[in-house]
Enzyme design. Structure first.
Site, PDB file in Angstrom:
ATOM      1  N   ARG A  90       0.814  -1.203   0.000  1.00 33.18           N
ATOM      2  CA  ARG A  90       0.000   0.000   0.000  1.00 33.18           C
ATOM      3  C   ARG A  90       0.850   1.257   0.000  1.00 33.18           C
ATOM      4  O   ARG A  90       0.376   2.324  -0.377  1.00 33.18           O
ATOM      5  CB  ARG A  90      -0.931   0.002   1.208  1.00 33.18           C
ATOM      6  CG  ARG A  90      -1.973  -1.094   1.135  1.00 33.18           C
ATOM      7  CD  ARG A  90      -2.729  -1.219   2.409  1.00 33.18           C
ATOM      8  NE  ARG A  90      -1.801  -1.742   3.426  1.00 33.18           N
ATOM      9  CZ  ARG A  90      -2.119  -2.000   4.674  1.00 33.18           C
ATOM     10  NH1 ARG A  90      -3.320  -1.756   5.118  1.00 33.18           N
ATOM     11  NH2 ARG A  90      -1.231  -2.492   5.503  1.00 33.18           N
ATOM     12  N   SER A 127      -7.005  -4.868   6.987  1.00 33.64           N
ATOM     13  CA  SER A 127      -7.854  -5.810   7.722  1.00 33.64           C
ATOM     14  C   SER A 127      -8.205  -5.249   9.093  1.00 33.64           C
ATOM     15  O   SER A 127      -9.342  -5.386   9.562  1.00 33.64           O
ATOM     16  CB  SER A 127      -7.146  -7.158   7.869  1.00 33.64           C
ATOM     17  OG  SER A 127      -7.002  -7.764   6.611  1.00 33.64           O
TER      18      SER A 127
END
Length: 139
Positions: A90, A127
């Protein structure tokens, strides 16, 4: 060429699904593997994570879903005859975390790591964030 896309997938996110779809176009076969640590309790049971991954990959004919408990990632790669590990990143923080593992996997077993940049519209999703939102009543 076969590739392994490992992770805890606890839970499976849109970012995971995006990476999976993109790498499925690049490799002959992709094995998505829930790497379960027997010393840690996940937020979701491994079977549930596997089922969510199977659902996410249902239309991808070259994707299989598996799990690995204990042992090193390179042990799984050796056993399965896989030479490439796929990691979605990311940003710089993810890359700094992943690089030492990539170097070690290569030194231990000759396993190469293929880094794929996250879709910028999904890069903020993790998550942990998804779980926090669910427990806080977010959607």
């Amino acid at each position: 060429m076969r590739a392994l896309f490992p992770g805890s997938f606890d839970p499976v996110t849109q970012g995971h699904q995006d990476v999976l779809r993109r790498v499925a176009r690049l490799f002959d076969e992709v094995v998505v593997c829930v790497m379960a640590n027997p010393n840690k309790t996940g937020r979701f049971p491994v079977e549930e994570r596997l089922e969510r991954l199977r659902t996410a990959a249902a239309d991808l004919s070259n994707v299989t879903v598996d799990s690995h408990t204990g042992g090193l990632l390179v042990d799984y790669c050796r056993r399965a005859g896989i030479d490439v590990v796929v990691r979605g990143v990311r940003g710089v923080r993810d890359l700094e975390y992943e690089m030492p593992m990539a170097r070690m996997n290569h030194e231990l077993a000759g396993v190469e790591t293929f880094f794929i940049a996250a879709d910028p519209t999904l890069a903020h999703i993790s998550s942990t964030l998804v779980t926090t939102m669910r427990h806080g009543g977010g959607s």
